[in-house]
Design a protein around this motif. Structure first.
Motif, short mmCIF file in Angstrom:
data_model
loop_
_atom_site.label_atom_id
_atom_site.label_comp_id
_atom_site.label_asym_id
_atom_site.label_seq_id
_atom_site.Cartn_x
_atom_site.Cartn_y
_atom_site.Cartn_z
N TYR A 1 0.89 -1.17 0.18
CA TYR A 1 -0.05 0.08 -0.11
C TYR A 1 0.79 1.32 -0.22
O TYR A 1 0.43 2.02 -0.70
CB TYR A 1 -1.05 0.04 1.23
N TRP B 1 -7.25 -5.22 -0.50
CA TRP B 1 -6.74 -4.78 0.78
C TRP B 1 -6.95 -5.39 2.00
O TRP B 1 -6.60 -5.14 2.94
CB TRP B 1 -6.56 -3.08 1.08
N ASP B 2 -8.27 -5.95 2.04
CA ASP B 2 -8.45 -6.69 3.22
C ASP B 2 -8.25 -8.36 3.18
O ASP B 2 -8.84 -9.18 3.79
CB ASP B 2 -10.22 -6.51 3.24
N HIS C 1 -12.25 1.92 -5.82
CA HIS C 1 -11.87 3.31 -5.16
C HIS C 1 -10.55 2.86 -4.41
O HIS C 1 -9.57 3.52 -4.48
CB HIS C 1 -12.90 3.65 -4.16
N VAL C 2 -10.51 1.83 -3.79
CA VAL C 2 -9.35 1.48 -2.95
C VAL C 2 -8.02 1.35 -3.78
O VAL C 2 -7.02 1.85 -3.53
CB VAL C 2 -9.64 0.06 -2.15
N VAL D 1 -7.09 4.72 -5.36
CA VAL D 1 -6.11 5.56 -4.26
C VAL D 1 -4.85 5.14 -4.14
O VAL D 1 -3.71 5.55 -4.05
CB VAL D 1 -6.98 5.73 -2.92
N GLY E 1 -2.13 5.76 -6.87
CA GLY E 1 -1.62 7.09 -6.64
C GLY E 1 -0.69 7.65 -5.65
O GLY E 1 -0.50 8.66 -5.29
N ASN E 2 -0.38 6.53 -4.54
CA ASN E 2 0.05 6.70 -3.19
C ASN E 2 1.45 7.33 -3.30
O ASN E 2 1.78 8.09 -2.34
CB ASN E 2 -0.08 5.47 -2.19
#
Ligand SMILES: [Zn+2]
Lengths: 218, 367
Positions: free
Chosen positions: B103, B330-331, B356-357, B360, B363-364
Motif C-alpha cells: 500500500y 487490501w482486506d 476506489h481502494v 487511491v 496514486g499513493n
C-alpha cells in the motif's frame, strides 16, 4: 506535522489522521476477530476522506498495548512497515494512555483507573493522576485480586467487572484520534515517545500443540 | 531480461521469517531470520513464540533482502505474501507487513499459497516449471503429492498424509533417540553410518487396497519408538545409527515409490521434490535412482530453497504478475487452512469500493 495513528490492541480497529492541531479524519470499528482484514481499508478510507496520500504523512503513531497478542501485532507490524516504506519515524504510545486521554472531560481532575479486557477473566490496567499522567506501570491481573479503592474507572475492562470497578464509565474503547492528539501534544512539547514495541505483559503459552506444524489441509 | 517482473515475497507461515526478491525466474535475494533455536527446548514450534519473532525480524529482514538484491523498493512490480496455509497468528504478521508495504509503495499485492510456492521455487533453480509437473512436498508441516499444469491456476491434490507429516516423524524419532530438534538433519547424519536394511520397519499404506497416493507415518513412528523402548527395557544398547538408517529408509522408500507411481499413472514426465525433508540426502539419491529407472526427470532445488523461505513466495508472485493474474484486495486475510487448490487469493469482482481502494493506492507514492 501530519500523524497517522492506529491502534489494534483492543477489539477496536481505529485509525486517525492528525495535523498537529486537530483530527482531520478518523475511523473506528469494533470487531475483535477481523483486525487483519479491517485495518488497511480503514487507513485507505481515512486518507481518502482527508484528501491526502500516505506519502504526505510525517510520522506514524501506534498503540503498543497491552492487548491480546494477535490483534496487537497487526497494528504494530503495519506501523513498522509503513515507517520502513515511507522513511518516517514510528512512535509507540501505551494504549491505556490513549484511553486515559480520551477520558478527559468524562472524568473529573482527580485520580482514576483505565482497564481493558485482557480475556481469560483478566484485565490490563493502570492508574492515572489525571488524563495525561500515568502513575503505575501497565499490568495484567484478575479483577478479584485488585483493590482500586473505589476510584472511577474507564474502559471495557472496567465496564465488564462492576464488583472491582463500581464507578465504571466510558469511553469503552480507545480511539486513534485520542492517541494522535496525545502524541501531537507530546511531540510539540519536545518529548521523546516510546519505541513501537508490543506490551505483551504475559509470557507465551509455551506448549507445543498436538500435531504442531501440520498445515496441510486434510 | 529486465522486463521480467521484479517481486518481493514475504513468508511467515511457521518459524522462519523469509523475505526473497526475484526477477522473473532469477533469484536476487533470499533473506531469512529463524526462531528455530527458541523452539528447540520445547521440541516443536510454539506458535506464539514464532509470531513474536516474526514481528521483531520483519523490517530488518526486508532491509537485508533489498540490500542483497541491490534493488530499490520503488522498482518492485509487486509484493507477494503467504496467505496460507500455516499457523494463523504467524501468517497474520506477514500478511500485515505485506499489505502495509504494498500500500505504501503503491504496488499490487498477491496473497499466495504456501504449497504452490514450494513447487514454484524450483523455477529459480532449474528454469520454467514443466507443465505438467508432479510435486512431492515433504516437511515438518506437509506431506503431499500434487499435480500442477499451471502453478498460478491449477494445482490438484493427488494424495497427502492421513496422520503425521514426514518431517514430524523425523522430529519424533530424533526425540526418542535424544538427538534434539529439529530431527531431519541429525537423523540424516547418523543414518549415513548405519545399515538401512538392519531393521524392517513397516511401510505405511502400501497394501494393495490402500490409497495409492496417500501417506501414513504414525504407525511407523510408533513402531520405531516401541523397538527402541524394547531394547532399552532389555538393558541393551540402542544401535542409533542402524535405527536412524532403517527408519529413514522406510520413510523415503514410501515417498519415492508413491511419487513415481503417480507420475507413471498420470503420464507425467517431471517430478519435483520440495519442503524441508527434500534436503534429506537419502531421499535425493533414492528418488534419482527410481526416476531414472522410470524415465522421469527429477528436479530438486538446493536445500536452502526447499525449506520455508521468502524467495519461493516471490517466485510464485512473479509468475502471477507474468501471467496477469488478479491482485489481492487490501482486506486480504491470513487463512490458516487455505485449500491447496487455490494458488492465490485474487481480489473479488470489482465493486465500487474495490475500484476506489485501488485507485487511491495507485496514486499513493512514486507514481
Ligand atoms: Zn513449507
Amino acid at each position: 506535522m501530519l500523524l497517522l495513528a492506529l491502534d489494534t490492541a483492543t477489539p477496536a480497529v481505529t485509525v486517525a489522521l492528525h495535523d498537529g492541531t486537530s483530527v482531520l479524519a478518523a475511523s473506528s470499528q469494533v470487531d475483535a476477530r477481523r483486525h487483519g482484514e479491517l485495518l488497511l481499508p480503514a487507513v485507505d478510507r481515512v486518507l481518502a476522506e482527508a484528501g491526502l496520500r500516505l506519502d504526505a504523512v510525517t510520522g506514524i503513531v501506534a498503540g503498543v498495548g497491552p492487548g491480546p497478542y494477535t490483534g496487537l501485532r497487526v497494528g504494530l507490524m503495519t506501523a513498522d512497515t509503513f515507517g520502513l516504506a515511507l522513511g518516517v519515524p514510528v512512535h509507540g504510545l501505551c494504549t491505556l494512555d490513549g484511553l486515559a486521554y480520551a477520558a478527559d472531560g468524562s472524568i473529573a481532575d482527580g485520580p482514576f483507573v483505565v482497564a481493558t479486557d485482557a480475556r481469560r477473566k483478566e484485565v490490563y490496567w493502570a492508574q492515572y493522576a489525571d488524563s495525561r499522567t500515568r502513575v503505575t506501570e501497565p499490568a495484567v491481573d484478575r479483577p478479584g485480586d485488585l483493590d482500586i479503592g473505589g476510584l472511577p474507572a474507564v474502559g471495557a475492562g472496567a465496564l465488564l467487572y462492576p464488583d472491582t470497578f463500581p464507578d465504571a464509565r466510558g469511553p469503552e474503547h480507545v480511539s486513534a484520534a485520542a492517541l494522535a492528539a496525545l502524541a501531537a501534544e507530546r511531540l510539540a512539547a519536545g518529548e521523546e515517545l516510546e519505541a513501537p514495541r508490543p506490551l505483551y505483559l504475559r509470557r507465551p503459552d509455551a506448549q507445543v500443540p498436538k500435531n504442531y506444524k501440520v498445515v496441510t489441509p486434510k | 531480461m529486465t522486463d521480467e517482473p521484479l517481486v518481493l515475497g514475504i513468508e511467515t507461515s511457521c518459524d522462519e521469517t523469509g523475505v526473497g526478491i526475484v526477477r522473473g525466474t532469477t533469484l536476487l535475494a533470499d533473506a531469512i531470520a529463524s526462531s528455530v533455536d527458541e523452539h528447540a527446548r520445547f521440541g516443536g514450534v510454539v506458535p506464539e513464540v514464532a509470531s513474536r519473532a516474526h514481528l521483531e525480524a520483519m523490517v530488518p529482514t526486508i532491509d537485508r533482502a533489498l540490500k542483497e538484491a541491490g534493488v530499490s523498493a520503488r522498482d518492485l512490480d509487486g509484493i507477494a505474501v503467504t496467505a496460507g496455509p500455516g499457523l494463523a497468528g504467524a501468517l497474520l504478521v506477514g500478511v500485515s507487513a505485506a499489505k502495509a508495504y504494498a500500500y505504501a509503495l503503491g504496488k499490487p499485492l498477491y496473497g499466495v499459497n504456501h504449497l504452490a510456492s514450494h513447487i514454484c521455487v524450483d523455477q529459480l533453480e532449474h528454469g520454467a516449471l514443466p507443465e505438467p509437473t508432479m510435486a512431492l512436498l515433504v516437511s515438518g508441516g506437509h506431506s503431499s503429492l500434487l499435480l500442477s499444469s499451471d502453478i498460478t491456476s491449477d494445482v490438484r491434490p493427488m494424495g497427502a498424509t492421513i496422520d503425521d507429516a514426514a518431517g514430524e516423524a523425523f522430529d519424533k524419532i530424533a526425540r526418542v533417540l535424544n538427538l534434539g530438534f529439529p530431527g531431519g538433519p541429525v537423523i540424516d547424519r547418523y543414518a549415513k553410518e548405519g545399515d538401512p536394511r538392519s531393521i524392517a520397519f513397516p511401510r505405511g499404506l502400501t497394501g494393495p487396497r490402500d490409497a495409492a497416493y496417500d501417506f501414513s507415518f504414525s504407525g511407523l513412528k510408533t513402531s520405531v519408538a516401541r523397538w527402541i523402548e524394547a531394547k532399552r527395557a532389555a538393558g541393551e544398547d540402542v544401535p542409533v545409527r542402524d535405527v536412524a538408517a532403517s527408519f529413514q529408509e522406510a520413510v523415503v522408500d514410501v515417498l519415492t515409490r508413491k511419487a513415481v507411481r503417480a507420475c507413471r499413472d498420470e503420464g507425467v514426465e517431471h517430478l519435483m521434490i520440495g519442503g524441508g525433508v527434500a534436503a534429506n540426502s537419502r531421499l535425493r539419491v533414492l528418488a534419482q535412482e527410481r526416476c531414472e529407472a522410470a524415465g522421469i526427470r527429477l528436479r530438486v532445488p538446493r536445500p536452502k530453497l526447499c525449506t520455508d523461505n521468502g524467495a519461493m513466495v516471490a517466485a510464485l508472485g512473479a509468475e502471477m504478475v507474468a501471467r496477469g493474474r488478479a491482485a489481492s484486495d487490501w482486506d486480504l486475510s491470513a487463512d490458516s487452512s487455505l485449500p491447496v487448490t487455490d494458488p492465490h487469493v485474487p481480489g473479488r469482482l470489482r465493486s465500487h469500493s474495490h475500484d476506489h481502494v485501488h485507485e487511491v493506492a495507485k496514486g499513493n507514492l512514486y507514481s
